[in-house]
Write a protein that holds these residues in place. Structure first.
Motif, short mmCIF file in Angstrom:
data_model
loop_
_atom_site.label_atom_id
_atom_site.label_comp_id
_atom_site.label_asym_id
_atom_site.label_seq_id
_atom_site.Cartn_x
_atom_site.Cartn_y
_atom_site.Cartn_z
N THR A 184 1.31 -1.11 0.13
CA THR A 184 -0.06 0.22 -0.38
C THR A 184 1.10 1.04 -0.17
O THR A 184 0.57 1.86 -0.40
CB THR A 184 -0.80 -0.10 1.24
N MET A 185 2.02 2.22 0.73
CA MET A 185 2.99 2.55 1.03
C MET A 185 3.08 2.67 -0.07
O MET A 185 3.65 3.42 -0.93
CB MET A 185 3.59 2.40 2.19
N TYR A 186 3.34 1.60 -1.05
CA TYR A 186 4.43 1.01 -2.39
C TYR A 186 3.53 2.65 -3.52
O TYR A 186 3.57 3.27 -4.38
CB TYR A 186 5.05 -0.01 -2.32
N ILE A 227 3.32 5.94 -2.65
CA ILE A 227 4.36 6.78 -3.39
C ILE A 227 5.08 6.86 -4.45
O ILE A 227 5.31 8.19 -5.39
CB ILE A 227 5.25 6.56 -2.07
N LYS A 228 3.54 5.66 -5.14
CA LYS A 228 4.12 6.16 -6.38
C LYS A 228 3.28 7.75 -7.65
O LYS A 228 2.61 7.80 -6.79
CB LYS A 228 3.51 5.17 -7.58
N PRO A 229 4.47 8.00 -8.33
CA PRO A 229 3.63 9.40 -8.83
C PRO A 229 2.01 9.62 -8.97
O PRO A 229 1.27 9.73 -9.19
CB PRO A 229 4.35 10.08 -10.21
N LYS A 230 1.88 8.23 -9.96
CA LYS A 230 0.59 7.94 -10.26
C LYS A 230 -0.34 7.54 -9.24
O LYS A 230 -0.32 5.50 -9.86
CB LYS A 230 0.08 7.35 -11.60
N SER A 231 -0.55 7.33 -8.07
CA SER A 231 -1.16 6.86 -7.50
C SER A 231 -2.49 6.58 -7.64
O SER A 231 -3.37 6.31 -8.48
CB SER A 231 -1.17 7.15 -5.66
N LEU A 232 -2.31 4.97 -7.23
CA LEU A 232 -3.88 3.65 -7.50
C LEU A 232 -4.38 4.34 -6.09
O LEU A 232 -3.82 3.20 -5.12
CB LEU A 232 -3.13 2.63 -7.99
N TYR A 233 -5.37 4.80 -6.32
CA TYR A 233 -6.20 5.19 -4.50
C TYR A 233 -6.96 4.29 -4.08
O TYR A 233 -7.30 3.73 -3.25
CB TYR A 233 -6.85 6.35 -4.33
N THR A 234 -7.21 2.96 -4.84
CA THR A 234 -8.33 2.32 -5.12
C THR A 234 -7.90 0.35 -4.06
O THR A 234 -8.44 0.93 -2.85
CB THR A 234 -9.50 1.61 -6.30
N ILE A 235 -6.02 0.70 -4.45
CA ILE A 235 -5.31 -0.20 -3.49
C ILE A 235 -5.34 0.64 -2.00
O ILE A 235 -5.80 -1.29 -1.43
CB ILE A 235 -4.26 -0.48 -4.52
N PRO A 236 -4.87 1.23 -2.05
CA PRO A 236 -4.70 1.22 -0.08
C PRO A 236 -6.20 1.40 0.44
O PRO A 236 -6.49 0.72 1.54
CB PRO A 236 -4.55 2.85 -0.38
N LYS A 294 -4.79 0.34 13.50
CA LYS A 294 -4.16 0.84 14.12
C LYS A 294 -3.52 1.20 12.44
O LYS A 294 -3.36 2.58 11.81
CB LYS A 294 -2.60 1.52 14.70
N ILE A 295 -3.47 0.11 11.45
CA ILE A 295 -2.80 0.12 9.90
C ILE A 295 -3.88 0.15 9.35
O ILE A 295 -3.76 1.46 8.40
CB ILE A 295 -2.80 -0.94 9.60
N VAL A 303 -6.15 7.99 6.52
CA VAL A 303 -5.35 9.44 7.03
C VAL A 303 -4.31 9.60 5.80
O VAL A 303 -4.34 10.76 5.39
CB VAL A 303 -5.30 9.36 8.46
N GLY A 304 -2.96 8.29 5.07
CA GLY A 304 -2.53 8.75 4.46
C GLY A 304 -3.11 9.15 3.50
O GLY A 304 -2.65 10.01 2.15
N THR A 305 -3.48 8.36 2.58
CA THR A 305 -5.08 8.11 1.41
C THR A 305 -5.47 9.00 0.84
O THR A 305 -5.14 10.15 0.77
CB THR A 305 -5.45 7.27 1.10
N ILE A 306 -6.12 10.01 2.41
CA ILE A 306 -6.57 11.20 1.94
C ILE A 306 -5.83 12.23 1.49
O ILE A 306 -5.88 13.33 1.30
CB ILE A 306 -7.95 11.58 3.36
N GLY A 307 -4.24 12.22 2.47
CA GLY A 307 -3.93 13.11 3.06
C GLY A 307 -3.24 13.26 0.88
O GLY A 307 -3.19 14.20 0.86
N ILE A 308 -2.05 11.92 0.69
CA ILE A 308 -1.30 12.21 -0.65
C ILE A 308 -2.77 12.93 -1.45
O ILE A 308 -1.97 13.67 -1.88
CB ILE A 308 -1.14 11.36 -0.48
#
Length: 130
Positions: free
Chosen positions: A49-51, A54-63, A102-103, A109-114
């Motif tokens: 998920t972190m990988y 952080i990719k330039p073209k993130s796949l938000y569905t995976i997180p 927690k994960i 939160v990380g996905t929304i932030g990005i």
């Protein structure tokens, strides 16, 4: 169309990780091995998920699918079945439940932030072009 394919791929990957764990259960693995496999599975899914994020073209569905998966794990551990109670210690169950909840929160939160940061950056770069 691509997002639907990504969702299916993530569910297949999560099911693959689950099946690896279930295979060890079927083989009669010790509760300690099962416990550490569960932790490693959460780590692997978190790293994937972190990988992806952080990719330039993130796949938000995976997180988001991963958040759903880890919330499901945490909620399932609220209603323990006899096999889980008889196999694992209370501390082990609490650790997995804590990590899962927690994960999922951190990934959400990380996905929304990005998403917010990238949209803000995109909007500011478009206004600079004008």
């Amino acid at each position: 169309l691509i997002q639907w394919f990504q969702i299916h791929c993530e569910w297949i990957f999560a099911a693959f990780i689950l099946n690896i764990n279930l295979t060890f259960v079927a083989w009669g693995a010790s509760s300690n091995l099962q416990y550490w496999l569960a932790i490693m599975s959460l780590v692997i899914l978190s790293c994937l998920t972190m990988y992806v994020l952080i990719k330039p073209k993130s796949l938000y569905t995976i997180p988001i699918v991963f958040v759903w998966t880890t919330v499901g794990i945490a909620k399932e551990l609220d209603n323990l079945k006899d096999l889980i109670i008889n196999t694992f210690t209370g501390a082990q169950i609490e650790v997995i439940q804590f990590l899962s909840s927690k994960i999922s929160l951190i990934i959400l939160v990380g996905t929304i932030g990005i998403i917010a940061i990238r949209r803000s950056y995109s909007a500011s770069s478009h206004s600079d072009d004008s």
